[in-house]
Scaffold this motif. Structure first.
Motif, PDB file in Angstrom:
ATOM      1  N   SER A  89       0.849  -1.193   0.000  1.00 12.19           N
ATOM      2  CA  SER A  89       0.000   0.000   0.000  1.00 12.19           C
ATOM      3  C   SER A  89       0.886   1.246   0.000  1.00 12.19           C
ATOM      4  O   SER A  89       1.873   1.319   0.722  1.00 12.19           O
ATOM      5  CB  SER A  89      -0.899  -0.009   1.242  1.00 12.19           C
ATOM      6  N   GLY A  90       0.498   2.201  -0.807  1.00 10.70           N
ATOM      7  CA  GLY A  90       1.302   3.404  -0.938  1.00 10.70           C
ATOM      8  C   GLY A  90       2.356   3.296  -2.021  1.00 10.70           C
ATOM      9  O   GLY A  90       2.965   4.301  -2.383  1.00 10.70           O
ATOM     10  N   ARG A  92       1.953   0.358  -4.666  1.00 14.87           N
ATOM     11  CA  ARG A  92       1.302  -0.328  -5.777  1.00 14.87           C
ATOM     12  C   ARG A  92      -0.184   0.000  -5.818  1.00 14.87           C
ATOM     13  O   ARG A  92      -0.813   0.271  -4.797  1.00 14.87           O
ATOM     14  CB  ARG A  92       1.497  -1.833  -5.651  1.00 14.87           C
ATOM     15  N   TYR A  93      -0.749  -0.087  -7.022  1.00 17.63           N
ATOM     16  CA  TYR A  93      -2.180   0.155  -7.184  1.00 17.63           C
ATOM     17  C   TYR A  93      -2.988  -0.979  -6.562  1.00 17.63           C
ATOM     18  O   TYR A  93      -3.971  -0.753  -5.866  1.00 17.63           O
ATOM     19  CB  TYR A  93      -2.518   0.273  -8.675  1.00 17.63           C
ATOM     20  N   GLN A  95      -4.020  -4.201  -4.201  1.00 22.95           N
ATOM     21  CA  GLN A  95      -3.927  -4.521  -2.779  1.00 22.95           C
ATOM     22  C   GLN A  95      -3.598  -5.998  -2.594  1.00 22.95           C
ATOM     23  O   GLN A  95      -3.947  -6.594  -1.576  1.00 22.95           O
ATOM     24  CB  GLN A  95      -5.229  -4.160  -2.070  1.00 22.95           C
ATOM     25  N   ALA A 287       0.711   3.129  -6.980  1.00 29.57           N
ATOM     26  CA  ALA A 287      -0.254   3.812  -6.121  1.00 29.57           C
ATOM     27  C   ALA A 287      -0.614   5.162  -6.732  1.00 29.57           C
ATOM     28  O   ALA A 287       0.282   5.904  -7.174  1.00 29.57           O
ATOM     29  CB  ALA A 287       0.328   4.001  -4.730  1.00 29.57           C
TER      30      ALA A 287
END
Length: 486
Positions: A89-90, A92-93, A95, A287
């Motif tokens: 998170s932060g 990569r797009y 999850q 992200a």
């Protein structure tokens, strides 16, 4: 590889030097200073830093043959199974999980690379109906489900801490309070898509599941002592049975600073830039905030540059990377500027639950605002008595729905039905329905020429003063932080 795993089989722990627990002993590396401090003052509760897993840092499983051997050990283990997952998170797009950690008594700790091994159905078969132990389960269950992992029963140590009234419910804080050990949390925000994963990160990841089952055992005993074990079991069952979360309606409205948009045309520009950014982020698996920060979106919308050259003179857009994509953002701004009025977004938003924002209740319906003040006071009193956050006593959105549109009759039976239909668990209904029904009863209107009763007027005023803060808390809860208050 198999021999390394095999040496973990049957490993047992001895009691902790601080509390009675089946936690690791001196096989862990601890700070000499902390140990000396604890020895010098027997009454002190100095946490002992937990720096090394009892069995050492296990190798990351990246091969199907190694996974098969590990699955055999997992199946031969006993008791609950601790699960954790690390995402990016932060960075990569998606999850998706980039590392899965599993620990079970008799099997030791497994670290699995789900990029190399995306099908973990063998793990699912190995653990069978065993109880899963997770911390903040709802955060990890979606990415674990993508790998074929679904719990039949679970124990959420974070939620248990909330029900028990712990002020700090992070894993590190709870391990320290309950078990007396200090977990190092320096890598929680790391880019777990990195390959190869650094050894310090792997140590951190292994320690995250090292004590989960021991923590679970202590919390279960405490829940039992407080007569909350049935509350917890109902909550855990609801989490395990919950369907995948529906995509948020109009997620672009969560752009930071969107309150600065002054009209529907500017809202359309925010939407257009947000959607353009989302397409780029999805395609590149980055992200969105790393493609273009929210602050840059709002700066472009408010400054309304005429062309790409003017756009690249804005601070964030002047960098080399964003200058190259200036056409993408200008196309979005122009498309929003050319929309007919009929296609502009509403200034009020989708409404979410169909209710007005809390800071508008007093002007839209003062009687409902006064009801909300009474219901909130009632729920807060019950939550205080139970020693738990009010948002865990009853979902805030459900309390607002029942308050804005009370069920016919407004008696305990009608409120019970409304809360049950809205998804409240039986323990929540049993604690709140009768009291909420009483709070929903509107006082008789004041005789002509006489002011409204002070309690109602005062409640409405308090609602007006507190609603903006409550709305902000609700926004933070939706964003993945602490749950909002009712």
């Amino acid at each position: 590889m198999l021999s390394r795993l095999g040496c973990q089989h049957g490993h047992s722990h001895v009691p902790s030097p601080i509390v009675t627990s089946t936690v690791p002993d001196s096989t862990h590396l601890v700070s000499e200073g902390a140990a000396a401090d604890a020895a010098a003052d027997a009454s002190a509760t100095v946490p002992i830093p937990l720096l090394e897993p009892a069995d050492g840092v296990p190798p990351v499983l990246e091969d199907s043959h190694d996974l098969a051997a590990a699955v055999e050990l997992l199946a031969a283990g006993n008791g609950p199974v601790a699960f954790d997952a690390e995402r990016a998170s932060g960075y990569r797009y998606s999850q998706r999980a980039y590392l899965v950690q599993i620990r079970r008594r008799g099997a030791g700790t497994l670290l699995i690379d789900p990029v190399a091994l995306p099908d973990l159905s063998g793990v699912q078969a190995a653990v069978g109906e065993a109880e899963w132990v997770l911390h903040a389960a709802s955060q990890d269950l979606p990415c674990l489900a993508e790998l074929g992992l679904h719990p039949s029963t679970l124990f959420d140590t974070e939620l248990a801490g909330r029900l028990l009234g712990y002020e700090r419910v992070g894993l590190g804080a709870m391990v320290e309070r309950v078990l007396g050990y200090g977990l190092e949390k320096g890598h929680s925000a790391a880019d777990w898509s990195t390959r190869p994963l650094p050894e310090p990160w792997l140590r951190y990841a292994a320690l995250d599941v090292e004590l989960l089952v021991e923590l679970r055992d202590h919390l279960e005993a405490e829940l039992t002592d407080q007569n909350k074990i049935d509350f917890a079991r109902q909550e855990f069952a609801a989490i395990a049975a919950a369907p995948p979360r529906e995509p948020r309606a109009e997620p672009w409205r969560r752009t930071s600073g969107i309150h600065r948009a002054r009209n529907r045309r500017q809202l359309a520009a925010v939407r257009a830039m947000w959607l353009a950014r989302d397409r780029v982020a999805r395609a590149r698996d980055i992200a969105p905030g790393r493609v273009l920060p929210d602050s840059a979106i709002m700066d472009a919308v408010l400054k309304a540059p005429e062309d790409a050259a003017a756009l690249t003179r804005l601070p964030v857009f002047s960098g080399h990377r964003l200058r190259r994509s200036a056409t993408t953002w200008m196309d979005a701004l122009r498309a929003a500027a050319e929309l007919p009025d009929s296609q502009l977004p509403s200034s009020a938003g989708p409404g979410g639950d169909g209710l007005p924002p809390q800071n508008r209740w007093a002007e839209r319906d003062p009687v409902a605002a006064a009801r909300l003040a009474r219901v909130r006071a009632t729920l807060n009193a019950i939550a205080d008595d139970q020693g738990m956050p009010v948002e865990n006593l009853l979902e805030p959105a459900l309390a607002r729905r029942v308050t804005w549109s009370p069920p016919p009759g407004r008696d305990a039976a009608a409120v019970t039905a409304a809360l049950t239909t809205g998804g409240a668990r039986p323990w929540q209904v049993a604690l709140t329905a009768t009291a909420v029904a009483a709070a929903l009863a509107d006082p008789p209107p004041a005789p002509p020429g006489r002011a409204a009763p002070a309690t109602t007027a005062g409640a409405a005023a308090r609602t007006r003063r507190s609603a903006p803060r409550a709305q902000a808390a609700g926004d933070a809860g939706d964003a993945g932080g602490e749950p909002s208050a009712t």
